[in-house]
Design an enzyme around this catalytic site. Sequence first.
Site, PDB file in Angstrom:
ATOM      1  N   SER A   1       0.869  -1.189   0.000  1.00 45.41           N
ATOM      2  CA  SER A   1       0.000   0.000   0.000  1.00 45.41           C
ATOM      3  C   SER A   1       0.896   1.227   0.000  1.00 45.41           C
ATOM      4  O   SER A   1       2.007   1.187   0.555  1.00 45.41           O
ATOM      5  CB  SER A   1      -0.879   0.031   1.256  1.00 45.41           C
ATOM      6  OG  SER A   1      -1.517   1.305   1.373  1.00 45.41           O
TER       7      SER A   1
ATOM      8  N   TYR B   1      -1.461  -1.017  10.425  1.00 44.16           N
ATOM      9  CA  TYR B   1      -1.578  -1.176   8.965  1.00 44.16           C
ATOM     10  C   TYR B   1      -0.355  -0.575   8.260  1.00 44.16           C
ATOM     11  O   TYR B   1       0.266  -1.217   7.407  1.00 44.16           O
ATOM     12  CB  TYR B   1      -2.867  -0.502   8.480  1.00 44.16           C
ATOM     13  CG  TYR B   1      -3.141  -0.693   7.007  1.00 44.16           C
ATOM     14  CD1 TYR B   1      -3.632  -1.893   6.513  1.00 44.16           C
ATOM     15  CD2 TYR B   1      -2.922   0.340   6.085  1.00 44.16           C
ATOM     16  CE1 TYR B   1      -3.881  -2.070   5.161  1.00 44.16           C
ATOM     17  CE2 TYR B   1      -3.171   0.177   4.739  1.00 44.16           C
ATOM     18  CZ  TYR B   1      -3.656  -1.029   4.275  1.00 44.16           C
ATOM     19  OH  TYR B   1      -3.909  -1.202   2.933  1.00 44.16           O
TER      20      TYR B   1
HETATM   21  N1  LIG Z   1      -8.648  -0.745  -1.568  1.00 43.23           N
HETATM   22  C1  LIG Z   1      -7.647   0.081  -1.458  1.00 43.23           C
HETATM   23  O1  LIG Z   1      -7.802   1.293  -1.701  1.00 43.23           O
HETATM   24  C2  LIG Z   1      -6.272  -0.418  -1.091  1.00 43.23           C
HETATM   25  C3  LIG Z   1      -5.214   0.514  -1.112  1.00 43.23           C
HETATM   26  C4  LIG Z   1      -3.947   0.053  -0.808  1.00 43.23           C
HETATM   27  C5  LIG Z   1      -3.720  -1.286  -0.521  1.00 43.23           C
HETATM   28  N2  LIG Z   1      -4.773  -2.161  -0.518  1.00 43.23           N
HETATM   29  C6  LIG Z   1      -4.466  -3.559  -0.224  1.00 43.23           C
HETATM   30  O2  LIG Z   1      -5.089  -4.390  -1.201  1.00 43.23           O
HETATM   31  C7  LIG Z   1      -5.387  -5.669  -0.625  1.00 43.23           C
HETATM   32  C8  LIG Z   1      -6.851  -5.994  -0.893  1.00 43.23           C
HETATM   33  O3  LIG Z   1      -7.634  -5.045  -0.178  1.00 43.23           O
HETATM   34  P1  LIG Z   1      -9.111  -4.604  -0.618  1.00 43.23           P
HETATM   35  O4  LIG Z   1      -9.162  -3.149  -0.449  1.00 43.23           O
HETATM   36  O5  LIG Z   1      -9.489  -5.229  -1.899  1.00 43.23           O
HETATM   37  O6  LIG Z   1      -9.895  -5.245   0.625  1.00 43.23           O
HETATM   38  P2  LIG Z   1     -11.283  -5.999   0.762  1.00 43.23           P
HETATM   39  O7  LIG Z   1     -12.265  -5.516  -0.239  1.00 43.23           O
HETATM   40  O8  LIG Z   1     -11.621  -5.894   2.200  1.00 43.23           O
HETATM   41  O9  LIG Z   1     -10.887  -7.515   0.397  1.00 43.23           O
HETATM   42  C9  LIG Z   1     -10.083  -8.265   1.253  1.00 43.23           C
HETATM   43  C10 LIG Z   1     -10.060  -9.701   0.793  1.00 43.23           C
HETATM   44  O10 LIG Z   1      -9.259 -10.467   1.715  1.00 43.23           O
HETATM   45  C11 LIG Z   1     -10.053 -11.524   2.290  1.00 43.23           C
HETATM   46  N3  LIG Z   1      -9.642 -11.731   3.684  1.00 43.23           N
HETATM   47  C12 LIG Z   1      -9.766 -10.861   4.713  1.00 43.23           C
HETATM   48  N4  LIG Z   1      -9.311 -11.424   5.857  1.00 43.23           N
HETATM   49  C13 LIG Z   1      -8.872 -12.672   5.522  1.00 43.23           C
HETATM   50  C14 LIG Z   1      -8.290 -13.741   6.259  1.00 43.23           C
HETATM   51  N5  LIG Z   1      -8.063 -13.654   7.576  1.00 43.23           N
HETATM   52  N6  LIG Z   1      -7.960 -14.874   5.591  1.00 43.23           N
HETATM   53  C15 LIG Z   1      -8.190 -14.990   4.263  1.00 43.23           C
HETATM   54  N7  LIG Z   1      -8.725 -13.999   3.519  1.00 43.23           N
HETATM   55  C16 LIG Z   1      -9.070 -12.859   4.138  1.00 43.23           C
HETATM   56  C17 LIG Z   1     -11.499 -11.020   2.158  1.00 43.23           C
HETATM   57  O11 LIG Z   1     -12.467 -12.069   2.174  1.00 43.23           O
HETATM   58  P3  LIG Z   1     -13.145 -12.595   3.559  1.00 43.23           P
HETATM   59  O12 LIG Z   1     -13.566 -11.379   4.325  1.00 43.23           O
HETATM   60  O13 LIG Z   1     -14.274 -13.476   3.107  1.00 43.23           O
HETATM   61  O14 LIG Z   1     -12.078 -13.384   4.247  1.00 43.23           O
HETATM   62  C18 LIG Z   1     -11.433 -10.358   0.789  1.00 43.23           C
HETATM   63  O15 LIG Z   1     -11.486 -11.335  -0.238  1.00 43.23           O
HETATM   64  C19 LIG Z   1      -5.044  -5.553   0.860  1.00 43.23           C
HETATM   65  O16 LIG Z   1      -3.777  -6.121   1.113  1.00 43.23           O
HETATM   66  C20 LIG Z   1      -5.028  -4.054   1.102  1.00 43.23           C
HETATM   67  O17 LIG Z   1      -4.210  -3.690   2.198  1.00 43.23           O
HETATM   68  C21 LIG Z   1      -6.038  -1.754  -0.778  1.00 43.23           C
END
Ligand SMILES: NC(=O)c1ccc[n+]([C@@H]2O[C@H](COP(=O)([O-])OP(=O)(O)OC[C@H]3O[C@@H](n4cnc5c(N)ncnc54)[C@H](OP(=O)(O)O)[C@@H]3O)[C@@H](O)[C@H]2O)c1
Length: 263
Positions: free
Chosen positions: A155, A169
């Site tokens: 991130s 985080y």
């Molecule tokens: N969205 C952004 O703007 C952003 C920006 C920078 C970085 N990121 C990074 O991108 C990645 C994806 O984030 P996102 O924003 O797409 O988040 P999200 O929509 O909350 O998706 C998270 C995914 O991880 C799974 N997950 C969560 N806890 C888990 C666990 N304990 N074991 C296995 N799977 C788990 C969730 O499914 P379940 O809840 O069913 O387990 C879901 O499929 C993360 O590493 C985040 O830090 C996101």
Amino acid sequence: MSLEINNLFSVKDKVAVVTGGSRGIGEMLSSGFLANGAKVYITARKEEALVAKAAELSDKFGVDCIPFAVDLSNLDGVMKLVDYLTEHEPNGIDFLINNAGAAWGAPYDQFPESGWDKVVDLNLKSPFFLTQQLTPLLETKGTSDNPSRVVNIASIDGLHVPFMETYSYTASKSGIIHLTRHLAKTLVSKNIIVNAIAPGPFDSHMLGKAVNFDYSLIADSVPRKRIGTPEDIAGLCIYLCSRAGAYTVGETITCDGGSIKTL
Ligand SMILES: NC(=O)c1ccc[n+]([C@@H]2O[C@H](COP(=O)([O-])OP(=O)(O)OC[C@H]3O[C@@H](n4cnc5c(N)ncnc54)[C@H](OP(=O)(O)O)[C@@H]3O)[C@@H](O)[C@H]2O)c1
């Protein structure tokens, strides 16, 4: 040598594993692979939503998207996934995308221990053990000409200090950026290349929840004046996983509309 796009950026017939592939950035990355002919295993904890997403994506792209429900925040869960993949892909896997992640926000003086354990276990510990335990399967597929790939989803919050009070985080994301370099050094001689992507804002449950799914203020703060799209993040990940990215090692590439480099 072939410098044609179809050779440079192909991921056709590759086998990818995308953790957290049921929604958000993981779904965008999975869709990018599937749209270009790769078989994709997606994981998440909530089985019903995961299975439905895998069926939807298989149907949409006409390529196998296979769900495996598991909690990856502990070694037990990591080993369940490793055993499953070892049984189903004995010839190895090409790409591991360590994407599953969690965030926690709380004021400095109230930040709880649980907010450290949950976030660091999933964002930092789990990618290490999953990569460690999948190294034999990645090594089976990787060759000098065609190395296997690990892409860690970090991130921009691991590169700057964000507005929100998300101490564990930011630390976990800084940690995964440095761990990417360390793993890259260890694995490059095994024909496994490790890199990271540092996304800025993307439409997802994680970010959406924090802003009531109104991204207008965030979009305005980004130099490109919008949040990221599936094309932005999938395109970069495909570059890192294809022939085009085979000489890029240990990097963390931002995908943030210019926030980190220009603000
Ligand atoms: N969205 C952004 O703007 C952003 C920006 C920078 C970085 N990121 C990074 O991108 C990645 C994806 O984030 P996102 O924003 O797409 O988040 P999200 O929509 O909350 O998706 C998270 C995914 O991880 C799974 N997950 C969560 N806890 C888990 C666990 N304990 N074991 C296995 N799977 C788990 C969730 O499914 P379940 O809840 O069913 O387990 C879901 O499929 C993360 O590493 C985040 O830090 C996101």
